[in-house]
Design a protein around this motif. Structure first.
Motif, PDB file in Angstrom:
ATOM      1  N   LEU A   1      80.123  72.084 104.716  1.00 47.40           N
ATOM      2  CA  LEU A   1      79.357  71.534 103.594  1.00 47.40           C
ATOM      3  C   LEU A   1      78.486  70.375 104.065  1.00 47.40           C
ATOM      4  O   LEU A   1      77.295  70.286 103.716  1.00 47.40           O
ATOM      5  N   LEU A   2      79.058  69.496 104.871  1.00 43.48           N
ATOM      6  CA  LEU A   2      78.269  68.394 105.418  1.00 43.48           C
ATOM      7  C   LEU A   2      77.136  68.908 106.299  1.00 43.48           C
ATOM      8  O   LEU A   2      76.022  68.371 106.268  1.00 43.48           O
ATOM      9  N   ALA A   3      77.415  69.948 107.075  1.00 50.52           N
ATOM     10  CA  ALA A   3      76.380  70.507 107.944  1.00 50.52           C
ATOM     11  C   ALA A   3      75.217  71.043 107.122  1.00 50.52           C
ATOM     12  O   ALA A   3      74.050  70.888 107.505  1.00 50.52           O
ATOM     13  N   VAL A   4      75.507  71.672 105.994  1.00 52.41           N
ATOM     14  CA  VAL A   4      74.440  72.161 105.117  1.00 52.41           C
ATOM     15  C   VAL A   4      73.615  70.996 104.585  1.00 52.41           C
ATOM     16  O   VAL A   4      72.380  71.001 104.635  1.00 52.41           O
ATOM     17  N   LEU A   5      74.295  69.967 104.082  1.00 51.35           N
ATOM     18  CA  LEU A   5      73.606  68.842 103.459  1.00 51.35           C
ATOM     19  C   LEU A   5      72.785  68.032 104.457  1.00 51.35           C
ATOM     20  O   LEU A   5      71.798  67.385 104.082  1.00 51.35           O
ATOM     21  N   ARG A   6      73.154  68.070 105.726  1.00 50.33           N
ATOM     22  CA  ARG A   6      72.414  67.334 106.739  1.00 50.33           C
ATOM     23  C   ARG A   6      71.425  68.217 107.486  1.00 50.33           C
ATOM     24  O   ARG A   6      70.745  67.765 108.400  1.00 50.33           O
ATOM     25  N   GLY A   7      71.350  69.477 107.089  1.00 53.39           N
ATOM     26  CA  GLY A   7      70.523  70.434 107.807  1.00 53.39           C
ATOM     27  C   GLY A   7      69.077  70.489 107.345  1.00 53.39           C
ATOM     28  O   GLY A   7      68.734  70.084 106.239  1.00 53.39           O
ATOM     29  N   ARG A   8      68.234  71.051 108.192  1.00 57.97           N
ATOM     30  CA  ARG A   8      66.798  71.114 107.906  1.00 57.97           C
ATOM     31  C   ARG A   8      66.482  72.067 106.766  1.00 57.97           C
ATOM     32  O   ARG A   8      65.526  71.847 106.013  1.00 57.97           O
ATOM     33  N   LYS A   9      67.260  73.137 106.603  1.00 58.29           N
ATOM     34  CA  LYS A   9      66.975  74.086 105.523  1.00 58.29           C
ATOM     35  C   LYS A   9      67.209  73.463 104.159  1.00 58.29           C
ATOM     36  O   LYS A   9      66.442  73.694 103.223  1.00 58.29           O
ATOM     37  N   PHE A  10      68.257  72.668 104.036  1.00 58.79           N
ATOM     38  CA  PHE A  10      68.524  71.994 102.772  1.00 58.79           C
ATOM     39  C   PHE A  10      67.436  70.960 102.497  1.00 58.79           C
ATOM     40  O   PHE A  10      66.917  70.855 101.378  1.00 58.79           O
TER      41      PHE A  10
END
Length: 337
Positions: A316-325
């Motif tokens: 979840l953290l990886a999604v929120l810190r990712g470029r796509k998000f």
């Protein structure tokens, strides 16, 4: 600080789902500091609205209709921890096609339909992450995808099923018969009432198909995995191994030689000095061989409520810190820890 709130839909409120709820509630400020967003569970899909659960969730958040989550424009991320295969595949596919990021702990889903779901994620500019599907809290998926991205992985081998490792550990350390060790694993909740997927090696095979696909950047089907379980391992086998300075472990192994890829799961006689031979109880460990790095091993709990929930929340953290998000909301700037 005025932070943005990100709404999450949770599919399933069993052991892992309850762990996810607990982690998100207990670590609100820590998570916000790490990603710049406050995470809020919007709706939770359950089968029974009246069931008593390990964690309290307000009644208005519960639903039996998955469309309440899939059609909610406020839900940006879907966390799937309900299990299942064909129906779950369709639900996850709908979520991806609706532009929602998906995190799953479902090894069956990823092993059998990973290529299809990855295409859907790519086509819709969203993430599909599944760290918890392979080895619980051990971050092997992220390590292979990121840390080894520039290296050439030659082999991945390890203990990726805690149930069989517990059984074999009891047989080795205490001289227990296979049937008695299995019964104890069931009493402790390490093995299901029907333990076939574990003891046949099928669970490990699914995980190895995923690890091989990531390691070698090529789709490996479950049918390609050579499979042998531990049902035929006897106490006499264990004693013969010990007499020769060896230990029997159920080992998943994926190797590449040139363009040829071989993936297998089978009981293996390891020298007692081998790092994997020392992995006992229900722990998991994965050994990686690569050209530049050489050898490395990751070790930890491969299952359980909080270890698995930890991997889910890490995704979840990886999604929120990712470029796509970030790309989907150009006016927002996430604060990085």
């Amino acid at each position: 600080m005025n932070r943005k709130v990100v709404k999450v839909g949770l599919l399933g409120l069993g052991t892992v789902g309850s762990g996810v709820v607990k982690m998100l509630r207990q670590n609100v400020e820590e998570l916000a500091q790490k990603c710049g967003y406050e995470v809020e569970i919007q709706r939770v899909l359950v089968r029974d609205l009246e069931k008593m659960r390990a964690v309290d969730v307000e009644r208005h958040m519960l639903t039996r209709d998955v469309q309440d989550i899939l059609e909610d424009p406020e839900v940006r991320i879907v966390i799937e921890v309900m299990g299942g295969e064909e129906q779950t595949k369709e639900i996850v596919l709908q979520a991806l096609q609706a532009g929602k990021h998906v995190i799953t702990a479902n090894k069956d889903l990823v092993a059998l339909h990973g290529a299809l779901l990855h295409r859907a994620a790519d086509e819709n500019g969203v993430e599909l992450l599944y760290e918890a599907a392979v080895a619980g809290a051990i971050p092997i998926v992220r390590v292979l995808k990121q840390s080894f991205a520039a290296d050439n992985v030659r082999e991945v081998m390890g203990i990726v099923n805690g149930t069989t490792n517990y059984i074999l550990s009891k047989m080795t350390a205490e001289g227990a018969a296979y049937e008695d060790a299995l019964a104890e694993a069931q009493q402790l909740g390490y093995a299901e009432a029907d333990p076939h997927a574990d003891v046949s090696g099928l669970d490990a095979a699914r995980k190895m198909a995923i690890l091989a696909s990531i390691s070698f950047r090529q789709a490996v089907e479950l049918a390609d995995v050579k499979l042998e379980g531990i049902e035929s391992v006897t106490q006499q086998d264990v004693e013969r191994a010990k007499a020769g300075g060896q230990v029997i472990k159920l080992i998943g192994r994926a190797r590449r030689e040139g363009s040829a890829i071989e993936v297998s799961v089978a009981p293996m006689w390891l020298e007692a000095a081998h790092p994997l031979a020392k992995v006992g109880d229900c722990f998991n460990a994965v050994y990686v061989y690569a050209d530049a790095l050489g050898e490395a091993m990751l070790y930890g709990r491969g299952a359980g409520e909080m270890p698995t929930a930890s991997a889910v929340v890490g995704d979840l953290l990886a999604v929120l810190r990712g470029r796509k998000f970030a790309a989907a909301q150009p006016q927002q700037m996430a604060r990085w820890a």
